[in-house]
Every structure is written in structure tokens, then in C-alpha cells.
Motif scaffolding. Structure first.
Motif, short mmCIF file in Angstrom:
data_model
loop_
_atom_site.label_atom_id
_atom_site.label_comp_id
_atom_site.label_asym_id
_atom_site.label_seq_id
_atom_site.Cartn_x
_atom_site.Cartn_y
_atom_site.Cartn_z
N ALA A 6 0.82 -1.22 0.00
CA ALA A 6 0.00 0.00 0.00
C ALA A 6 0.85 1.27 0.00
O ALA A 6 0.58 2.19 -0.75
N THR A 19 0.86 -10.08 8.33
CA THR A 19 0.01 -10.03 7.13
C THR A 19 -0.46 -11.43 6.77
O THR A 19 -1.64 -11.65 6.50
N VAL A 23 -4.35 -11.79 6.79
CA VAL A 23 -4.92 -11.72 5.45
C VAL A 23 -5.05 -13.12 4.87
O VAL A 23 -6.15 -13.59 4.60
N TYR A 31 1.77 -5.93 4.03
CA TYR A 31 1.46 -4.58 4.47
C TYR A 31 2.19 -4.27 5.77
O TYR A 31 2.44 -5.15 6.59
N CYS A 35 -0.66 0.28 7.65
CA CYS A 35 -1.62 -0.05 6.59
C CYS A 35 -2.53 -1.21 7.00
O CYS A 35 -3.71 -1.23 6.65
N ARG A 39 -6.54 -1.09 7.22
CA ARG A 39 -7.33 -2.06 6.47
C ARG A 39 -8.33 -2.78 7.36
O ARG A 39 -9.43 -3.11 6.94
#
Ligand SMILES: [Zn+2]
Length: 63
Positions: A6, A19, A23, A31, A35, A39
């Protein structure tokens, strides 16, 4: 060295690991803490606390 997808900041290994944790374990874009916080609509402190919690639990993604 991985960079944040990002903002382009150079990432620490902890940021790559968190991450993967938050994620997707197989993701290939990573990220930084700020960020990730944006998010997931949580604070940077929350992200750092999660990193510490996963480390304390012995998660193998963290080293
Ligand atoms: Zn970033």
C-alpha cells in the motif's frame, strides 16, 4: 526485502508474518503495521499486540 503493497515502506519480518496471519497465509503482497491497522479498522497498537500474542503462542510464521 519486502515492501508494503500500500505505501511502499520496507517491511520487518514481523509485518510480513502478521500479514500472513491476518490476510492469507499464502498471500504474496504484504502490508506494514499502519496499513494493516487501516485495512482492518484497528489501531497500530492492536496490530503490535497481535504480533506479540502470536509470538508468545509460538506461531511458526514469526521468527
Ligand atoms: Zn504501508
Amino acid at each position: 526485502m519486502s515492501r508494503c503493497a500500500a505505501c511502499g515502506k520496507e517491511l520487518e519480518s514481523d509485518e510480513v508474518a502478521i500479514t500472513r496471519k491476518l490476510v492469507n497465509r499464502g498471500c504474496d503482497s504484504f502490508y506494514c503495521v499502519s496499513c494493516l491497522a487501516a485495512r482492518f479498522s484497528i489501531s497500530e497498537e492492536d496490530v503490535r499486540a497481535l504480533i506479540e500474542r502470536f509470538k508468545a503462542a509460538g506461531c511458526s510464521l514469526f521468527y
